[in-house]
Design a protein around this motif. Structure first.
Motif, PDB file in Angstrom:
ATOM      1  N   ASN A 694       0.807  -1.225   0.000  1.00 34.56           N
ATOM      2  CA  ASN A 694       0.000   0.000   0.000  1.00 34.56           C
ATOM      3  C   ASN A 694       0.846   1.283   0.000  1.00 34.56           C
ATOM      4  OD1 ASN A 694       0.846  -0.672   2.591  1.00 34.56           O
ATOM      5  ND2 ASN A 694      -0.953   0.185   3.601  1.00 34.56           N
ATOM      6  N   SER A 696       0.630   4.179  -1.151  1.00 30.62           N
ATOM      7  CA  SER A 696      -0.063   5.368  -1.654  1.00 30.62           C
ATOM      8  C   SER A 696      -0.957   5.911  -0.558  1.00 30.62           C
ATOM      9  CB  SER A 696      -0.918   5.026  -2.877  1.00 30.62           C
ATOM     10  OG  SER A 696      -2.175   4.519  -2.467  1.00 30.62           O
ATOM     11  N   ASP A 699      -4.277   4.181  -0.019  1.00 32.05           N
ATOM     12  CA  ASP A 699      -4.335   2.895   0.675  1.00 32.05           C
ATOM     13  C   ASP A 699      -3.644   2.888   2.029  1.00 32.05           C
ATOM     14  OD1 ASP A 699      -5.804   1.652  -1.325  1.00 32.05           O
ATOM     15  OD2 ASP A 699      -4.018   1.083  -2.452  1.00 32.05           O
ATOM     16  N   TYR A 700      -2.904   3.931   2.326  1.00 33.56           N
ATOM     17  CA  TYR A 700      -2.275   4.059   3.645  1.00 33.56           C
ATOM     18  C   TYR A 700      -2.975   5.230   4.316  1.00 33.56           C
ATOM     19  CZ  TYR A 700       1.140   4.574   7.344  1.00 33.56           C
ATOM     20  OH  TYR A 700       1.734   4.649   8.580  1.00 33.56           O
TER      21      TYR A 700
END
Lengths: 776, 157, 284
Positions: A694, A696, A699-700
């Motif tokens: 993840n 990005s 996504d984080y």
């Protein structure tokens, strides 16, 4: 700003920051905003494999792209190695790659998109090696070795290492083995914390240019212009005098910008092309190749007597080092030094291993291993309290270090405001009445949780130069990078108060390795304390010279003179016998005595371990720092339907010695809390083997305004550090340290189920609640 | 790849910008063609909010806006907020209220704050929280930011 | 890559005929993907200059017709939804954050179809219909049929969404949309869109769609029919959640595990129904 009295702008006031206007109007310049004439843009070709030998490069396609000026690979870089503790890292991969995304080639081109396009066209030939993605894999028999040359690498302390173990540390005080027999209860558990991304909103970057003599000027997003200089020169084998390191505004650093990132790459490109070269990482690269907080696995055991007296503690930690050492041996050693917490536990033993793996390097991150061990140790205190039927606060109050007590290992602690922190956090949160308060929304469970902690500020060398200008105004030069936490303002206030001038008469020089005195860096919560001491000392030298000048003019003794508000010096008890700094400085510059400049340097030198009290092996810090203390209470509400945890209220009492700028101290406490809350509840770098899944911001997930409590009460406690500037010690990290532990304790209180793994996501909480309801 | 020069109206000034391809974002044009570097590139995916600019009176992501698609819009960047060099009330509150740390998110936050303050009435902390949920800050913990905007909404003329 | 800005629907449809052409609506998804080099259309057809796509219309039968280019913010603030139609504005309010809601559009969001997005379950629960247009004319597709599979819709090459029809909801029904996400504005771990009406103690209407727990929103019409006309006691709700469970097909991702989604979705459905019951009883 109009000239205000010292009392309105000096130490103890929330003086607004001098650079805030630039920042709210968009004028402030960060590394990505900088442009130099004829500048090239660089891009990285990162490794597509996690562990391999480099067999060959083909850069022809990349070189053929119109607009490409230069392509460099490991073959074009000198053989120097850098590393804060173990010199194990080249500026770019040579011979071998050790993690996904590791730079293997760099391209400079006329614009960024051309550079990125060309970088993608570099062809690599690899010979794959077995991948060790986790410490367990790396410690297994027959595991592939990440650094074959480890034993031969230069190390800055006697590192205990071998195979994939990069460093091994232990500390013992008392007699733990026999102490277990003295315990009425013992709690034992395993705890796990994941990698956390620093996620400064500014991605890292650097810009280098060279002059006709081949001397390099380097701007970069950094936490220490001096560490940048050292790392670049070590890895590129340049004399340090050949490189000047500077800084624009820095878009925050939480440890990620302390040691090198892309600086050596742009310097080498500038040296090869003769043109300025800038490289700014995109967000994916910033996630994948800078550094992150170490994943920890901790086994912890704590024993106590029935009355709650703590007797013994044993803690074992395994840290994923990632592919390069970076600050990791320090994080291991420091986390172990913190493993007793701020308590009297007469028998304490800890041991830890730092293990190389084929993941991105892990490194310094606000808290430096302390939040991870505190997550374990402070939960065990609550477990003991619960088993013994003792209130969590009572148990802590019974066992806390008292003024005069030494730290684990035997280091002296000169100031200790922990008792006051506990008392104030307990009162502010109305702890006793906590159980009687209903949740604010139905379908939720509410509870409070507490954790206490301490954290150092200190380490290594620092200096300051204070110069009185011809007109009586002042320039302060320390070399400490203000990464947004506000040290420029705090240091200015100290200088202004010492010299009794309004703060707007003191300008602070931007860090510059050519002109600033050495400063190890903006890290370890150290600038206020260490640099502040130098600022005060250098200002006092200036004050002495001012008085010397005045004594010659007035023909009186220096002892009869005093500095007066507004920048004047006069004879004690004689109000109208005084001179302005302008008059003094004019005489010094043009007539007698010489221009007034004060300077001071020092290095922190109090031993952290007393060999008569403790045995430590493999500990990288012979001298560490002074201690700030803290106590945090949080209120959480947990959704019974989903298990989602929300923090609704926060009471954070922190002993900072002296709040030089209370507004900035609150900013550190509030910001540290929310960053710690992200670590506790929502943030996790997820790996699939060696690959970060993840990388990005989609996504984080870090907390937004809607996830963060506005009810954060910062309670400033001031137990003055005797040798601190105005009594001050650090505040940059201590506020974050207890956050995961306090939240976990609150969650456990609300759900009767303990969370030993971060982040405390809804899934784990719901599962815990469901298991509880089955059991009952 | 290049299209003809495009015309953009930014901070009340018309600009003709050459060399803008179809895929060039407004953020890239502001920063690289017009030297308006106030808007920052934090993620280039529309998540962090550091690139937020006002488009026809509404805050939007300049990293998700194609410049060639903004030719008939009225764009305000952080550089257009301090009129004649005088800070707006919310900018002033950020300075005096210690609401700025590293400052990298500040330009985007200034835009979102100005959009919130357009209603010309006192705002609650909850309204400010909701209005700023698209601007990430990693330094402040948000408390002083929200307080500064609430205060600006209460005190401005 | 080229950018064209047609000013009529016909011109837009024409412009879309070329291979490698893609519609550009708000840009919130497409441009983010372009910036990450995930897509590189040869031609971007901007729909900005087609005023009809921006509008909302209200029909005599109570239908609300939302142009594909209507921004999330506008839909979130829509005041002409009646009864359970408000599930749509409830969902719109929870999409991302204000700047993204100012840019993103209903058409863009639906055409991209992330099953963890907010509109799909709300539109399925509201029995919405998509009007799709291409050079061959137009056709209507139910929301149920529009959302096909992960990131796959009924849209054919060269076809675009013209508008979305929200039909009148059951009289006296209410709509609500509940979303569980790791942080505010994120894609859902699980979401529940619900339209419900009660007559005294009896459930007179119920539509429930679960989002983010499979390749498309899950809705069990049989399960709904089974409990309509009866009391909403625990066993009735359990029958519905069992029927829904059979339709869920969640996956593990960075937001949550499949196992958790399966566990939490029925709990959220139950919670949403209980909440609606409470609201409806208060209305009475």
């Amino acid at each position: 700003m109009s000239s205000l009295d010292t009392t309105e702008t000096g130490v103890g006031t929330s003086l607004p920051r001098a650079d805030a206007r630039d920042k709210v109007t968009g004028r402030a310049q960060y590394i990505a905003d900088m442009v130099r004439p004829g500048m090239l843009y660089a891009a990285i070709h990162g490794s597509t494999v996690a562990h391999a030998r480099i067999k060959g490069y083909d850069c022809n396609e990349a070189l053929a792209v119109p607009g490409v000026a230069c392509v460099l690979t490991g073959k074009d870089f000198p053989d120097g190695r850098m590393g804060a503790f173990i010199k194990d890292e080249h500026a770019i991969a040579k011979d071998k790659v050790r993690y996904l995304g590791e730079p293997v080639a760099v391209v400079a081109a006329e614009d960024e998109s051309t550079a990125r396009r060309a970088a993608a066209l570099v062809r690599m030939e690899y010979e794959d090696l077995p991948v060790v993605a986790t410490p367990e894999e790396a410690m297994a028999d027959g595991a592939a070795v990440v650094h074959e040359g480890l034993t031969d690498y230069f190390k800055v302390f006697p590192v205990i290492c071998g195979g994939n173990i990069a460093s091994e540390t232990s500390i013992e005080e008392g007699d733990v083995e026999s102490a277990w027999d003295d315990c009425d209860i013992i709690v034992e558990g395993e705890f796990e914390t994941p990698a956390q991304a620093h996620l400064s909103i500014e991605p890292v970057g650097a810009l280098a240019e060279i002059d006709a003599e081949g001397r390099v000027t380097l701007w970069s997003a950094n936490q220490s212009v001096f560490r940048v200089q050292a790392n670049v020169c070590e890895s590129l084998q340049l004399p340090m005098s050949k490189l000047r390191s500077l800084t624009p505004k820095v878009g925050a650093g939480f440890g990620n910008k302390m040691e090198p990132h892309v600086q050596p790459l742009v310097v080498q490109l500038a040296l090869k092309t003769g043109r300025p070269v800038k490289l700014i990482l995109n967000r994916v690269e910033d996630f994948e190749i800078v550094r992150a907080r170490h994943p920890f696995k901790i086994r912890c055991k704590t024993g106590a007597r029935k009355d709650g007296t703590l007797v013994a503690r044993e803690l074992e930690a395994i840290l994923d080092c990632g592919a390069y050492g970076d600050d990791s041996p320090g994080v291991l050693g420091y986390s172990l030094l913190m493993s007793r917490g701020p308590y009297r536990i007469p028998n304490c033993r800890c041991h830890g291993k730092l293990v190389y793996t084929n993941r991105m390097r892990f490194g310094a991150f606000r808290g430096f291993g302390n939040p991870q061990v505190t997550f374990a140790t402070e939960q065990q205190l609550d477990e003991i309290a619960e088993l013994l039927g003792i209130d969590s606060f009572d148990l802590r109050e019974k066992n806390i270090m008292q003024p005069g007590d030494r730290w684990f290992g035997g280091g002296e602690v000169a100031s200790n405001g922990l008792a006051e922190c506990l008392g104030k956090a307990k009162a502010a949160s109305d702890w006793r009445a906590a159980g009687t308060r209903a949740p604010t929304t139905s379908g939720t469970r509410r509870a409070l949780g507490v954790a206490a902690c301490a954290h150092i500020s200190g380490l290594l060398g620092t200096g300051a130069i204070v110069r009185l200008l011809e007109d009586g105004s002042v320039v302060l030069n320390t070399g400490a990078v203000d990464i947004g936490q506000g040290s420029d303002t705090v240091l200015t206030q100290m200088c202004a108060s010492t010299l009794k001038v309004p703060a707007d008469r003191v300008a602070i020089a931007s860090p510059d390795t050519d002109g600033s005195p050495y400063n190890w860096g903006t890290t370890a919560s150290r600038v206020t304390y260490t640099t502040g001491r130098s600022v005060v000392a250098a200002s006092e030298v200036v004050a002495g010279q001012i008085k010397q000048q005045a004594s010659e003019i007035f023909e009186c003794a220096v002892e009869d003179l005093e500095l007066r508000d507004g920048g004047r010096v006069g004879i004690v008890g004689v109000p109208d016998r005084e001179l302005t700094y302008f008059e003094i400085s004019a005489r010094a510059h043009w007539a007698a005595g010489g221009p007034i400049v004060g300077s001071d340097t020092w290095v922190f030198d109090q031993p952290s371990v007393d060999p008569k009290r403790a045995v430590a092996t493999g500990l990288p810090f012979p001298q560490i720092g002074v201690y700030s203390f803290g106590c945090l209470v949080v209120a959480v509400e947990i959704d019974e339907t989903t298990g989602k945890t929300e923090v609704t209220d926060v009471w954070s009492a922190m002993d900072v010695g002296k709040a030089i700028n209370p507004g900035s101290v609150e900013g550190q406490i509030e910001g540290g809390f929310v960053q710690g809350m992200g670590f506790a509840l929502t943030e996790e770098m997820v790996f699939d083997g060696p690959r970060l899944v993840n990388p990005s911001m989609l996504d984080y997930k870090v907390p937004t305004t809607l996830d963060s409590p506005l009810e954060i009460e910062s309670i400033i406690v001031e137990a003055a550090e005797p040798d601190g500037p105005f009594g001050a010690k650090g505040v940059g990290e201590v506020g974050l340290v207890p956050v995961p532990a306090a939240i976990a304790n609150a969650v456990a209180a609300a759900t009767r189920c303990r969370q030993r793994r971060l982040p405390i996501i809804p899934e784990r909480v719901l599962n815990g609640m469901l298991e509880q309801s089955v059991e009952n | 790849m290049s299209t003809d020069a495009i015309k953009l109206m930014i901070n009340g000034v018309g600009h003709s910008v050459a060399g803008v391809t179809a895929g060039t974002t407004l953020l890239t044009v502001l920063r690289e063609k017009l030297a308006l570097t106030g808007a920052k590139r934090g993620c280039n995916q529309g998540v962090c909010g550091a690139c937020t600019v006002m488009v026809d009176g509404a805050p939007m992501r300049s990293c998700l806006s194609l410049a060639a698609n903004c030719t008939d819009q009225d764009i305000t960047t952080v550089e257009g907020l301090a009129l004649d060099g005088a800070l707006s009330s919310v900018q002033q509150e950020f300075v005096s209220g210690n609401a700025v740390q590293c400052g990298f998110c500040s330009p985007g936050i200034m835009i979102s704050a100005h959009a919130l303050l357009r209603g010309n009435r006192a705002l609650t902390a909850e309204e400010v929280r909701a209005g700023l949920s698209g601007n990430l800050c990693r330094c402040s913990g948000y408390k002083k930011i929200v307080e500064a905007i609430v205060k600006a909404s209460e005190t401005r003329p | 890559m080229e950018l064209v800005k047609p000013d009529s629907l016909d011109a837009a449809v024409d412009a879309l005929q070329e291979d490698g052409a893609a519609c550009l609506s708000g840009g919130a998804t497409l441009v983010a993907m372009m910036n990450s080099d995930l897509v590189a259309p040869d031609r971007l057809v901007s729909l900005r200059n087609i005023p009809a796509l921006r509008h909302v219309r209200y029909q005599a039968d109570g239908s609300v017709v939302i142009g594909a280019m209507r921004h999330h913010r506008e839909t979130a603030q829509e005041t002409n939804f009646r009864d359970g139609q408000s599930v749509i504005s409830e969902a719109a309010r929870q999409i991302a954050n204000p700047p993204v809601r100012n840019m993103g559009t209903m058409g863009g969001s639906c055409a991209f179809f992330d099953p963890a997005a907010d509109y799909p379950p709300a539109l399925v629960a509201a029995d919405a219909r998509f009007l799709l247009r291409s050079s061959e004319g137009h056709r209507t597709v139910s929301a149920d049929d529009f959302f096909v599979d992960w990131y796959e819709t009924a849209l054919k090459d060269g076809e675009l969404i013209e508008f979305v029809v929200i039909p009148p909801a059951h009289s006296g029904s209410i709509g609500n949309y509940t979303k569980l996400a790791r942080v505010s504005g994120d894609f859902a771990i699980a979401s529940v869109a619900l339209v419900m009406a009660m007559e005294e103690e009896v459930c007179s209407y119920l539509a429930v769609a679960v989002g983010a727990c499979g390749p498309k929103p899950a809705r069990s019409r049989e399960g709904e029919a089974d409990i309509m006309g009866g009391r909403l006691d625990n066993s009735a709700i359990a029958r519905l959640t069992d029927a829904l469970d059979a339709l869920l097909d969640p996956v593990d991702d960075v937001r949550a595990s499949a196992e958790y989604r399966r566990r939490v979705a029925p709990r959220m459905v139950r919670q949403a129904i209980r909440k609606a019951q409470k609201v409806l009883s208060e209305v009475r």
